[in-house]
Motif scaffolding. Structure first.
Motif, short mmCIF file in Angstrom:
data_model
loop_
_atom_site.label_atom_id
_atom_site.label_comp_id
_atom_site.label_asym_id
_atom_site.label_seq_id
_atom_site.Cartn_x
_atom_site.Cartn_y
_atom_site.Cartn_z
N PRO A 51 0.81 -1.23 0.00
CA PRO A 51 0.00 0.00 0.00
C PRO A 51 0.84 1.28 0.00
O PRO A 51 0.36 2.33 -0.43
N LEU A 52 2.08 1.18 0.48
CA LEU A 52 2.93 2.36 0.58
C LEU A 52 3.76 2.59 -0.67
O LEU A 52 4.03 3.74 -1.05
N ILE A 53 4.21 1.50 -1.32
CA ILE A 53 5.13 1.65 -2.44
C ILE A 53 4.46 1.52 -3.81
O ILE A 53 5.07 1.88 -4.82
N ALA A 54 3.25 0.98 -3.86
CA ALA A 54 2.56 0.85 -5.15
C ALA A 54 2.17 2.24 -5.65
O ALA A 54 1.52 3.01 -4.93
N PRO A 55 2.55 2.60 -6.88
CA PRO A 55 2.27 3.96 -7.37
C PRO A 55 0.81 4.20 -7.74
O PRO A 55 0.38 5.35 -7.85
N PHE A 85 2.84 -2.90 -12.58
CA PHE A 85 3.75 -2.87 -11.44
C PHE A 85 2.98 -2.90 -10.12
O PHE A 85 3.30 -3.67 -9.21
N ALA A 86 1.95 -2.07 -10.02
CA ALA A 86 1.14 -2.04 -8.80
C ALA A 86 0.44 -3.37 -8.58
O ALA A 86 0.35 -3.86 -7.45
N ARG A 87 -0.02 -3.99 -9.65
CA ARG A 87 -0.72 -5.26 -9.51
C ARG A 87 0.22 -6.40 -9.11
O ARG A 87 -0.16 -7.29 -8.36
N VAL A 88 1.48 -6.35 -9.59
CA VAL A 88 2.46 -7.35 -9.16
C VAL A 88 2.76 -7.20 -7.68
O VAL A 88 2.84 -8.19 -6.93
N LEU A 89 2.91 -5.95 -7.21
CA LEU A 89 3.19 -5.71 -5.80
C LEU A 89 2.04 -6.19 -4.92
O LEU A 89 2.26 -6.88 -3.91
N ALA A 127 -5.88 -8.45 -7.71
CA ALA A 127 -4.54 -8.62 -8.28
C ALA A 127 -3.92 -9.91 -7.75
O ALA A 127 -3.66 -10.03 -6.56
N GLU A 128 -3.70 -10.86 -8.64
CA GLU A 128 -3.05 -12.14 -8.29
C GLU A 128 -2.26 -12.58 -9.51
O GLU A 128 -2.72 -12.42 -10.65
N TRP A 129 -1.09 -13.13 -9.30
CA TRP A 129 -0.18 -13.41 -10.41
C TRP A 129 -0.76 -14.39 -11.42
O TRP A 129 -0.58 -14.21 -12.63
N GLY A 130 -1.44 -15.43 -10.98
CA GLY A 130 -2.03 -16.39 -11.91
C GLY A 130 -3.09 -15.76 -12.79
O GLY A 130 -3.16 -16.03 -14.00
N GLY A 159 4.74 -13.56 -14.33
CA GLY A 159 5.38 -14.87 -14.49
C GLY A 159 6.75 -14.91 -13.83
O GLY A 159 7.11 -15.89 -13.17
N ILE A 160 7.51 -13.83 -13.99
CA ILE A 160 8.82 -13.73 -13.35
C ILE A 160 8.66 -13.73 -11.83
O ILE A 160 9.45 -14.34 -11.10
N ALA A 161 7.62 -13.06 -11.34
CA ALA A 161 7.38 -13.02 -9.89
C ALA A 161 7.09 -14.42 -9.35
O ALA A 161 7.61 -14.81 -8.29
N ILE A 162 6.28 -15.19 -10.07
CA ILE A 162 5.98 -16.56 -9.64
C ILE A 162 7.24 -17.40 -9.60
O ILE A 162 7.51 -18.11 -8.62
N VAL A 163 8.06 -17.32 -10.64
CA VAL A 163 9.29 -18.11 -10.72
C VAL A 163 10.26 -17.71 -9.61
O VAL A 163 10.87 -18.57 -8.96
#
Length: 284
Positions: free
Chosen positions: A42-46, A77-81, A235-238, A259-263
Protein backbone atom coordinates in the motif's frame (compact mmCIF):
# COMPACT_ATOMS: atom_id res chain seq x y z
CA UNK A 1 43.07 -12.96 -11.88
CA UNK A 2 43.93 -11.36 -8.56
CA UNK A 3 40.79 -9.24 -8.80
CA UNK A 4 38.64 -12.33 -9.38
CA UNK A 5 40.15 -14.10 -6.39
CA UNK A 6 39.64 -11.10 -4.12
CA UNK A 7 36.00 -10.77 -5.17
CA UNK A 8 35.47 -14.48 -4.50
CA UNK A 9 37.08 -14.07 -1.10
CA UNK A 10 34.77 -11.18 -0.22
CA UNK A 11 31.75 -13.20 -1.38
CA UNK A 12 32.86 -16.21 0.67
CA UNK A 13 33.33 -13.98 3.72
CA UNK A 14 29.78 -12.69 3.39
CA UNK A 15 28.45 -16.25 3.20
CA UNK A 16 30.43 -17.26 6.29
CA UNK A 17 29.02 -14.24 8.08
CA UNK A 18 25.50 -15.43 7.24
CA UNK A 19 26.16 -18.97 8.41
CA UNK A 20 28.06 -20.40 5.44
CA UNK A 21 24.87 -21.78 3.88
CA UNK A 22 24.46 -20.16 0.46
CA UNK A 23 21.13 -21.82 -0.40
CA UNK A 24 19.54 -20.92 2.93
CA UNK A 25 20.82 -17.33 2.66
CA UNK A 26 19.59 -16.82 -0.91
CA UNK A 27 16.23 -18.45 -0.24
CA UNK A 28 15.66 -16.46 2.94
CA UNK A 29 16.54 -13.19 1.18
CA UNK A 30 14.16 -13.88 -1.71
CA UNK A 31 11.22 -14.94 0.48
CA UNK A 32 11.79 -12.15 3.01
CA UNK A 33 12.12 -9.68 0.15
CA UNK A 34 8.72 -10.66 -1.22
CA UNK A 35 7.29 -10.58 2.30
CA UNK A 36 8.49 -7.00 2.72
CA UNK A 37 7.00 -6.12 -0.68
CA UNK A 38 3.66 -7.66 0.34
CA UNK A 39 3.57 -5.81 3.66
CA UNK A 40 4.52 -2.45 2.16
CA UNK A 41 2.49 -2.72 -1.07
CA UNK A 42 0.00 0.00 0.00
CA UNK A 43 2.93 2.36 0.58
CA UNK A 44 5.13 1.65 -2.44
CA UNK A 45 2.56 0.85 -5.15
CA UNK A 46 2.27 3.96 -7.37
CA UNK A 47 -1.36 3.27 -8.36
CA UNK A 48 -4.48 1.50 -7.18
CA UNK A 49 -4.14 -2.07 -8.54
CA UNK A 50 -7.75 -2.23 -9.74
CA UNK A 51 -8.03 1.35 -11.07
CA UNK A 52 -8.83 1.34 -14.79
CA UNK A 53 -7.68 4.12 -17.11
CA UNK A 54 -9.00 3.68 -20.64
CA UNK A 55 -6.59 6.34 -21.92
CA UNK A 56 -3.56 4.33 -20.75
CA UNK A 57 -4.38 0.92 -22.21
CA UNK A 58 -1.51 -1.38 -23.25
CA UNK A 59 1.26 1.13 -22.62
CA UNK A 60 4.72 -0.40 -22.74
CA UNK A 61 7.03 -0.18 -19.71
CA UNK A 62 8.19 3.38 -19.13
CA UNK A 63 8.77 6.06 -16.54
CA UNK A 64 5.12 6.46 -15.48
CA UNK A 65 4.40 2.73 -15.60
CA UNK A 66 7.62 0.71 -14.94
CA UNK A 67 5.95 -2.60 -15.90
CA UNK A 68 3.54 -1.09 -18.42
CA UNK A 69 -0.27 -1.28 -18.31
CA UNK A 70 -2.74 -4.03 -19.18
CA UNK A 71 -5.73 -4.04 -21.52
CA UNK A 72 -7.83 -2.22 -18.92
CA UNK A 73 -5.24 0.49 -18.34
CA UNK A 74 -4.27 -0.88 -14.92
CA UNK A 75 -0.68 -0.47 -13.77
CA UNK A 76 1.06 -3.87 -13.96
CA UNK A 77 3.75 -2.87 -11.44
CA UNK A 78 1.14 -2.04 -8.80
CA UNK A 79 -0.72 -5.26 -9.51
CA UNK A 80 2.46 -7.35 -9.16
CA UNK A 81 3.19 -5.71 -5.80
CA UNK A 82 -0.34 -6.27 -4.50
CA UNK A 83 -0.39 -9.78 -5.98
CA UNK A 84 2.48 -10.72 -3.69
CA UNK A 85 0.04 -10.51 -0.77
CA UNK A 86 -2.32 -13.11 -2.24
CA UNK A 87 0.37 -15.47 -3.52
CA UNK A 88 2.34 -15.45 -0.27
CA UNK A 89 -0.90 -16.10 1.60
CA UNK A 90 -1.59 -19.03 -0.73
CA UNK A 91 1.92 -20.40 -0.18
CA UNK A 92 1.78 -20.22 3.62
CA UNK A 93 -1.83 -21.19 4.34
CA UNK A 94 -1.80 -23.85 1.64
CA UNK A 95 1.04 -25.55 3.54
CA UNK A 96 0.07 -24.94 7.17
CA UNK A 97 -3.30 -26.73 7.07
CA UNK A 98 -2.04 -29.93 5.35
CA UNK A 99 1.03 -29.88 7.64
CA UNK A 100 -1.11 -29.81 10.79
CA UNK A 101 -3.50 -32.50 9.58
CA UNK A 102 -0.78 -34.75 8.18
CA UNK A 103 1.45 -34.47 11.25
CA UNK A 104 -1.45 -35.39 13.54
CA UNK A 105 -2.58 -38.34 11.42
CA UNK A 106 0.99 -39.59 10.97
CA UNK A 107 1.73 -39.37 14.70
CA UNK A 108 -1.44 -41.28 15.60
CA UNK A 109 -0.82 -43.98 12.98
CA UNK A 110 2.83 -44.46 13.91
CA UNK A 111 2.31 -44.35 17.67
CA UNK A 112 -0.67 -46.68 18.05
CA UNK A 113 0.07 -48.98 15.10
CA UNK A 114 -2.07 -52.08 14.59
CA UNK A 115 -5.61 -51.56 13.34
CA UNK A 116 -5.41 -47.77 13.68
CA UNK A 117 -2.31 -47.65 11.51
CA UNK A 118 -3.82 -50.03 8.95
CA UNK A 119 -7.05 -48.01 8.62
CA UNK A 120 -5.26 -44.68 8.26
CA UNK A 121 -2.83 -46.11 5.71
CA UNK A 122 -5.71 -47.48 3.66
CA UNK A 123 -7.27 -43.99 3.61
CA UNK A 124 -3.95 -42.66 2.36
CA UNK A 125 -3.85 -45.33 -0.35
CA UNK A 126 -7.36 -44.34 -1.49
CA UNK A 127 -6.40 -40.65 -1.75
CA UNK A 128 -3.18 -41.53 -3.59
CA UNK A 129 -5.19 -43.51 -6.15
CA UNK A 130 -6.39 -40.24 -7.66
CA UNK A 131 -4.13 -37.72 -9.43
CA UNK A 132 -3.38 -34.81 -7.11
CA UNK A 133 -4.46 -31.95 -9.37
CA UNK A 134 -7.54 -33.77 -10.68
CA UNK A 135 -8.76 -34.42 -7.13
CA UNK A 136 -8.13 -30.78 -6.21
CA UNK A 137 -10.08 -29.53 -9.21
CA UNK A 138 -12.96 -31.86 -8.40
CA UNK A 139 -13.19 -30.59 -4.80
CA UNK A 140 -13.02 -26.94 -5.90
CA UNK A 141 -15.64 -27.57 -8.59
CA UNK A 142 -17.97 -28.99 -5.91
CA UNK A 143 -17.35 -26.19 -3.39
CA UNK A 144 -17.25 -23.37 -5.92
CA UNK A 145 -14.41 -21.09 -7.03
CA UNK A 146 -12.50 -19.01 -4.49
CA UNK A 147 -9.56 -19.10 -2.10
CA UNK A 148 -11.55 -20.81 0.65
CA UNK A 149 -12.28 -23.73 -1.66
CA UNK A 150 -8.61 -23.90 -2.62
CA UNK A 151 -7.50 -24.08 1.01
CA UNK A 152 -10.07 -26.78 1.80
CA UNK A 153 -8.96 -28.79 -1.25
CA UNK A 154 -5.30 -28.47 -0.24
CA UNK A 155 -6.11 -29.54 3.32
CA UNK A 156 -8.06 -32.59 2.10
CA UNK A 157 -5.44 -33.70 -0.43
CA UNK A 158 -2.08 -32.28 0.62
CA UNK A 159 -1.77 -33.89 4.07
CA UNK A 160 -0.77 -37.28 2.70
CA UNK A 161 2.96 -36.61 2.33
CA UNK A 162 3.24 -35.12 5.82
CA UNK A 163 1.39 -38.06 7.36
CA UNK A 164 3.74 -40.57 5.74
CA UNK A 165 6.85 -38.63 6.75
CA UNK A 166 5.79 -38.21 10.38
CA UNK A 167 4.53 -41.80 10.66
CA UNK A 168 7.85 -43.23 9.49
CA UNK A 169 9.71 -41.14 12.07
CA UNK A 170 7.32 -41.96 14.92
CA UNK A 171 7.58 -45.69 14.18
CA UNK A 172 11.29 -45.41 14.95
CA UNK A 173 11.21 -42.85 17.76
CA UNK A 174 8.53 -44.58 19.84
CA UNK A 175 11.08 -47.30 20.65
CA UNK A 176 13.79 -44.81 21.61
CA UNK A 177 14.96 -44.63 25.23
CA UNK A 178 13.29 -41.28 25.96
CA UNK A 179 9.91 -42.56 24.71
CA UNK A 180 10.20 -45.78 26.73
CA UNK A 181 11.13 -43.75 29.82
CA UNK A 182 8.12 -41.48 29.32
CA UNK A 183 5.79 -44.48 29.17
CA UNK A 184 7.45 -45.98 32.26
CA UNK A 185 6.72 -42.77 34.16
CA UNK A 186 3.05 -43.13 33.34
CA UNK A 187 2.73 -40.20 30.93
CA UNK A 188 -0.42 -40.18 28.80
CA UNK A 189 -0.46 -40.89 25.08
CA UNK A 190 -1.17 -37.26 24.13
CA UNK A 191 1.75 -36.00 26.23
CA UNK A 192 4.16 -38.55 24.81
CA UNK A 193 3.13 -37.77 21.23
CA UNK A 194 2.87 -34.00 21.65
CA UNK A 195 5.89 -33.30 23.84
CA UNK A 196 8.31 -36.12 23.11
CA UNK A 197 7.71 -37.67 19.70
CA UNK A 198 6.35 -34.93 17.42
CA UNK A 199 9.07 -32.33 18.15
CA UNK A 200 11.65 -34.90 17.05
CA UNK A 201 9.62 -36.34 14.18
CA UNK A 202 8.62 -33.22 12.26
CA UNK A 203 12.05 -31.92 11.20
CA UNK A 204 11.80 -33.76 7.89
CA UNK A 205 8.28 -32.42 7.39
CA UNK A 206 9.43 -28.85 8.09
CA UNK A 207 12.04 -29.14 5.35
CA UNK A 208 9.53 -30.77 3.01
CA UNK A 209 7.03 -27.97 3.68
CA UNK A 210 9.40 -25.48 2.03
CA UNK A 211 9.48 -27.60 -1.12
CA UNK A 212 5.74 -28.13 -0.84
CA UNK A 213 5.26 -24.35 -0.77
CA UNK A 214 6.58 -24.28 -4.34
CA UNK A 215 3.94 -26.80 -5.43
CA UNK A 216 1.21 -24.93 -3.54
CA UNK A 217 2.24 -21.62 -5.13
CA UNK A 218 2.19 -23.10 -8.63
CA UNK A 219 -1.11 -24.89 -7.98
CA UNK A 220 -2.66 -21.69 -6.64
CA UNK A 221 -1.52 -19.77 -9.71
CA UNK A 222 -2.80 -22.57 -11.97
CA UNK A 223 -6.18 -22.67 -10.25
CA UNK A 224 -6.53 -18.89 -10.59
CA UNK A 225 -5.40 -19.16 -14.22
CA UNK A 226 -8.27 -21.60 -14.82
CA UNK A 227 -10.73 -19.22 -13.16
CA UNK A 228 -11.36 -21.40 -10.08
CA UNK A 229 -9.20 -19.52 -7.56
CA UNK A 230 -8.97 -15.80 -6.87
CA UNK A 231 -11.56 -13.93 -8.86
CA UNK A 232 -11.01 -10.72 -10.89
CA UNK A 233 -10.41 -7.83 -10.47
CA UNK A 234 -8.26 -8.86 -7.47
CA UNK A 235 -4.54 -8.62 -8.28
CA UNK A 236 -3.05 -12.14 -8.29
CA UNK A 237 -0.18 -13.41 -10.41
CA UNK A 238 -2.03 -16.39 -11.91
CA UNK A 239 -4.96 -14.19 -12.96
CA UNK A 240 -2.55 -11.65 -14.47
CA UNK A 241 -0.88 -14.36 -16.57
CA UNK A 242 -4.29 -15.55 -17.77
CA UNK A 243 -5.44 -12.03 -18.61
CA UNK A 244 -2.27 -11.32 -20.59
CA UNK A 245 -2.15 -14.49 -22.67
CA UNK A 246 -4.27 -12.94 -25.41
CA UNK A 247 -1.77 -10.08 -25.75
CA UNK A 248 1.45 -12.10 -25.50
CA UNK A 249 2.67 -10.98 -28.94
CA UNK A 250 1.68 -7.32 -28.63
CA UNK A 251 1.90 -6.61 -24.88
CA UNK A 252 4.32 -9.21 -23.50
CA UNK A 253 4.79 -7.34 -20.22
CA UNK A 254 1.28 -8.19 -18.96
CA UNK A 255 2.25 -11.86 -18.70
CA UNK A 256 6.03 -11.63 -18.32
CA UNK A 257 6.30 -9.70 -15.06
CA UNK A 258 3.81 -11.73 -12.98
CA UNK A 259 5.38 -14.87 -14.49
CA UNK A 260 8.82 -13.73 -13.35
CA UNK A 261 7.38 -13.02 -9.89
CA UNK A 262 5.98 -16.56 -9.64
CA UNK A 263 9.29 -18.11 -10.72
CA UNK A 264 11.35 -15.97 -8.34
CA UNK A 265 9.21 -16.78 -5.29
CA UNK A 266 9.19 -20.47 -6.22
CA UNK A 267 12.98 -20.40 -6.49
CA UNK A 268 13.16 -18.70 -3.09
CA UNK A 269 11.20 -21.50 -1.43
CA UNK A 270 13.26 -24.11 -3.28
CA UNK A 271 16.57 -22.60 -2.11
CA UNK A 272 15.12 -22.31 1.39
CA UNK A 273 14.23 -26.01 1.41
CA UNK A 274 17.71 -27.05 0.25
CA UNK A 275 19.44 -24.77 2.71
CA UNK A 276 17.21 -25.72 5.61
CA UNK A 277 17.73 -29.42 4.92
CA UNK A 278 21.50 -28.92 4.87
CA UNK A 279 21.42 -26.82 8.05
CA UNK A 280 19.27 -29.31 9.97
CA UNK A 281 21.02 -32.33 8.49
CA UNK A 282 17.74 -33.63 7.08
CA UNK A 283 17.27 -35.37 3.75
CA UNK A 284 13.78 -35.21 2.22
Amino acid sequence: MLLVRSSHARFGWRLRLLGGNAALTIGALIVLGWLVVALTAPLIAPYDPIFQDATARLQSPGWLHPFGTDNFGRDVFARVLWGARIDLQISFLGVIFPFMIGASVGAIAGYFGGVVDMLLMRIIDIVLAFPFLVLMLAIIAILGPGLSSFYIAMALVGWISYARLVRSQVLVLKHADFAVAARSLGFGHMRIMGRHLLPNAILGSVVFSMSDAVLVLLNGAAISYLGLGVQPPVAEWGIMVAEGQGFITTAWWITAFPGIAIVSLAMGFSFLADGLGEWLGVRE
